[in-house]
Motif scaffolding. Structure first.
Motif, PDB file in Angstrom:
ATOM      1  N   GLU A   1      -5.649  15.849   3.575  1.00 17.78           N
ATOM      2  CA  GLU A   1      -4.503  15.491   2.738  1.00 17.78           C
ATOM      3  C   GLU A   1      -4.323  13.977   2.649  1.00 17.78           C
ATOM      4  O   GLU A   1      -3.971  13.438   1.601  1.00 17.78           O
ATOM      5  N   TRP A   2      -4.546  13.305   3.751  1.00 18.60           N
ATOM      6  CA  TRP A   2      -4.372  11.851   3.771  1.00 18.60           C
ATOM      7  C   TRP A   2      -5.473  11.167   2.976  1.00 18.60           C
ATOM      8  O   TRP A   2      -5.225  10.180   2.289  1.00 18.60           O
ATOM      9  N   PHE A   3      -6.697  11.693   3.069  1.00 20.22           N
ATOM     10  CA  PHE A   3      -7.784  11.144   2.254  1.00 20.22           C
ATOM     11  C   PHE A   3      -7.504  11.372   0.772  1.00 20.22           C
ATOM     12  O   PHE A   3      -7.802  10.523  -0.064  1.00 20.22           O
ATOM     13  N   ALA A   4      -6.938  12.517   0.426  1.00 19.31           N
ATOM     14  CA  ALA A   4      -6.585  12.786  -0.970  1.00 19.31           C
ATOM     15  C   ALA A   4      -5.515  11.803  -1.440  1.00 19.31           C
ATOM     16  O   ALA A   4      -5.600  11.268  -2.554  1.00 19.31           O
ATOM     17  N   PHE A   5      -4.524  11.553  -0.593  1.00 19.82           N
ATOM     18  CA  PHE A   5      -3.476  10.604  -0.937  1.00 19.82           C
ATOM     19  C   PHE A   5      -4.039   9.193  -1.113  1.00 19.82           C
ATOM     20  O   PHE A   5      -3.723   8.500  -2.081  1.00 19.82           O
ATOM     21  N   SER A   6      -4.886   8.774  -0.191  1.00 19.25           N
ATOM     22  CA  SER A   6      -5.455   7.427  -0.288  1.00 19.25           C
ATOM     23  C   SER A   6      -6.384   7.309  -1.495  1.00 19.25           C
ATOM     24  O   SER A   6      -6.379   6.289  -2.196  1.00 19.25           O
ATOM     25  N   SER A   7      -7.147   8.337  -1.784  1.00 17.48           N
ATOM     26  CA  SER A   7      -8.026   8.318  -2.951  1.00 17.48           C
ATOM     27  C   SER A   7      -7.224   8.314  -4.249  1.00 17.48           C
ATOM     28  O   SER A   7      -7.576   7.620  -5.205  1.00 17.48           O
TER      29      SER A   7
ATOM     30  N   TRP B   1      -9.935  -1.266  -1.925  1.00 20.48           N
ATOM     31  CA  TRP B   1      -9.189  -1.873  -0.821  1.00 20.48           C
ATOM     32  C   TRP B   1      -8.005  -0.988  -0.437  1.00 20.48           C
ATOM     33  O   TRP B   1      -7.806  -0.688   0.742  1.00 20.48           O
ATOM     34  N   LEU B   2      -7.215  -0.567  -1.430  1.00 22.86           N
ATOM     35  CA  LEU B   2      -6.045   0.266  -1.138  1.00 22.86           C
ATOM     36  C   LEU B   2      -6.460   1.605  -0.540  1.00 22.86           C
ATOM     37  O   LEU B   2      -5.854   2.066   0.439  1.00 22.86           O
ATOM     38  N   CYS B   3      -7.490   2.206  -1.106  1.00 22.16           N
ATOM     39  CA  CYS B   3      -7.982   3.486  -0.580  1.00 22.16           C
ATOM     40  C   CYS B   3      -8.407   3.328   0.878  1.00 22.16           C
ATOM     41  O   CYS B   3      -8.054   4.145   1.725  1.00 22.16           O
ATOM     42  N   GLY B   4      -9.134   2.263   1.183  1.00 19.23           N
ATOM     43  CA  GLY B   4      -9.580   2.021   2.552  1.00 19.23           C
ATOM     44  C   GLY B   4      -8.435   1.706   3.492  1.00 19.23           C
ATOM     45  O   GLY B   4      -8.414   2.154   4.643  1.00 19.23           O
ATOM     46  N   TRP B   5      -7.466   0.953   3.019  1.00 18.59           N
ATOM     47  CA  TRP B   5      -6.312   0.609   3.851  1.00 18.59           C
ATOM     48  C   TRP B   5      -5.516   1.867   4.192  1.00 18.59           C
ATOM     49  O   TRP B   5      -5.147   2.088   5.343  1.00 18.59           O
ATOM     50  N   LEU B   6      -5.281   2.699   3.179  1.00 18.90           N
ATOM     51  CA  LEU B   6      -4.521   3.924   3.418  1.00 18.90           C
ATOM     52  C   LEU B   6      -5.301   4.927   4.271  1.00 18.90           C
ATOM     53  O   LEU B   6      -4.723   5.607   5.121  1.00 18.90           O
TER      54      LEU B   6
ATOM     55  N   GLY C   1     -14.198   3.330   0.306  1.00 20.75           N
ATOM     56  CA  GLY C   1     -12.922   2.992   0.928  1.00 20.75           C
ATOM     57  C   GLY C   1     -12.569   3.933   2.068  1.00 20.75           C
ATOM     58  O   GLY C   1     -12.166   3.503   3.148  1.00 20.75           O
ATOM     59  N   CYS C   2     -12.731   5.241   1.844  1.00 24.77           N
ATOM     60  CA  CYS C   2     -12.389   6.228   2.876  1.00 24.77           C
ATOM     61  C   CYS C   2     -13.285   6.121   4.105  1.00 24.77           C
ATOM     62  O   CYS C   2     -12.847   6.375   5.220  1.00 24.77           O
ATOM     63  N   MET C   3     -14.527   5.758   3.907  1.00 21.28           N
ATOM     64  CA  MET C   3     -15.469   5.702   5.022  1.00 21.28           C
ATOM     65  C   MET C   3     -15.519   4.336   5.695  1.00 21.28           C
ATOM     66  O   MET C   3     -15.668   4.247   6.905  1.00 21.28           O
ATOM     67  N   GLY C   4     -15.402   3.269   4.921  1.00 25.12           N
ATOM     68  CA  GLY C   4     -15.600   1.936   5.481  1.00 25.12           C
ATOM     69  C   GLY C   4     -14.335   1.145   5.703  1.00 25.12           C
ATOM     70  O   GLY C   4     -14.364   0.112   6.356  1.00 25.12           O
TER      71      GLY C   4
ATOM     72  N   LEU D   1      -7.310   5.512  -7.109  1.00 23.14           N
ATOM     73  CA  LEU D   1      -7.546   5.870  -8.508  1.00 23.14           C
ATOM     74  C   LEU D   1      -6.451   5.326  -9.414  1.00 23.14           C
ATOM     75  O   LEU D   1      -6.733   4.797 -10.498  1.00 23.14           O
ATOM     76  N   LEU D   2      -5.217   5.420  -8.974  1.00 26.91           N
ATOM     77  CA  LEU D   2      -4.116   4.900  -9.786  1.00 26.91           C
ATOM     78  C   LEU D   2      -4.208   3.386  -9.946  1.00 26.91           C
ATOM     79  O   LEU D   2      -3.948   2.852 -11.032  1.00 26.91           O
ATOM     80  N   VAL D   3      -4.594   2.680  -8.895  1.00 30.39           N
ATOM     81  CA  VAL D   3      -4.773   1.225  -8.994  1.00 30.39           C
ATOM     82  C   VAL D   3      -5.883   0.892  -9.988  1.00 30.39           C
ATOM     83  O   VAL D   3      -5.750  -0.032 -10.794  1.00 30.39           O
TER      84      VAL D   3
END
Length: 171
Positions: A96-102, A82-87, A31-34, A106-108
């Motif tokens: 920090e933003w990658f940590a938030f999106s990850s 999807w959410l991780c990639g969107w964020l 998600g973070c990369m793609g 994870l919560l989803v």
């Protein structure tokens, strides 16, 4: 993970398992990369491969995996990626933003997994493959609470790795 550094002199350095698989890391890194589409599509492909062709899940694979208590977490990989990639692509690359999106991904994953656990538990009959499942509290502990600390460590590692890779790849 290793034993505590203050024990190294007496007992030496020993590695110990975090009690988790690295599937979560792969989902979040994708998600973070793609981005959202690559993250979701890769997880759809992963779930389909595991259900119909290859034993790629932690305990194998096959259509019978639908009755496994952990399958809801695998389904949660799709909206989690999807959410991780969107964020991850909403702001310029920052750890920090990658940590938030990850963490959001994870919560989803856990919400989907808990929902699936609850539905399996409520719909089980005496003849179903999940009839031997323990009580709901034990299942929630085993599949969500127990691995969560290790998964938070994975989130931190993925955040740093995604940041470095995105800088290295110039995007």
């Amino acid at each position: 993970m290793t034993n505590s550094p203050w024990q190294w002199a007496e007992k030496g350095i020993h590695s110990q398992s975090l009690g988790i698989t690295y599937q979560i890391g792969a989902v979040l890194l994708t998600g973070c990369m793609g981005g959202k589409n690559a993250g979701a599509l890769s997880q759809i492909a992963y779930v389909m491969l595991g259900l119909f062709w290859l034993p790629v899940f932690a305990q194998g694979g096959g259509i019978d995996y639908l009755y496994e208590p952990s399958f809801g977490y695998l389904l949660g990989f799709i909206p989690g990626a999807w959410l991780c990639g969107w964020l991850a692509f909403r702001q310029r690359p920052k750890i920090e933003w990658f940590a938030f999106s990850s963490l959001g991904g994870l919560l989803v994953i856990h919400i989907c997994g808990l929902g699936y656990l609850l539905s399996l538990f409520l719909l089980k009959s005496e003849n179903s493959p999940v009839a031997s499942m323990g009580n709901l509290r034990d299942l929630i502990y085993h599949y969500s609470i127990s691995p969560f600390l290790g998964q938070l460590i994975i989130v931190c590692v993925i955040s740093v790795l995604a940041f470095l890779l995105r800088k290295l790849l110039f995007y």
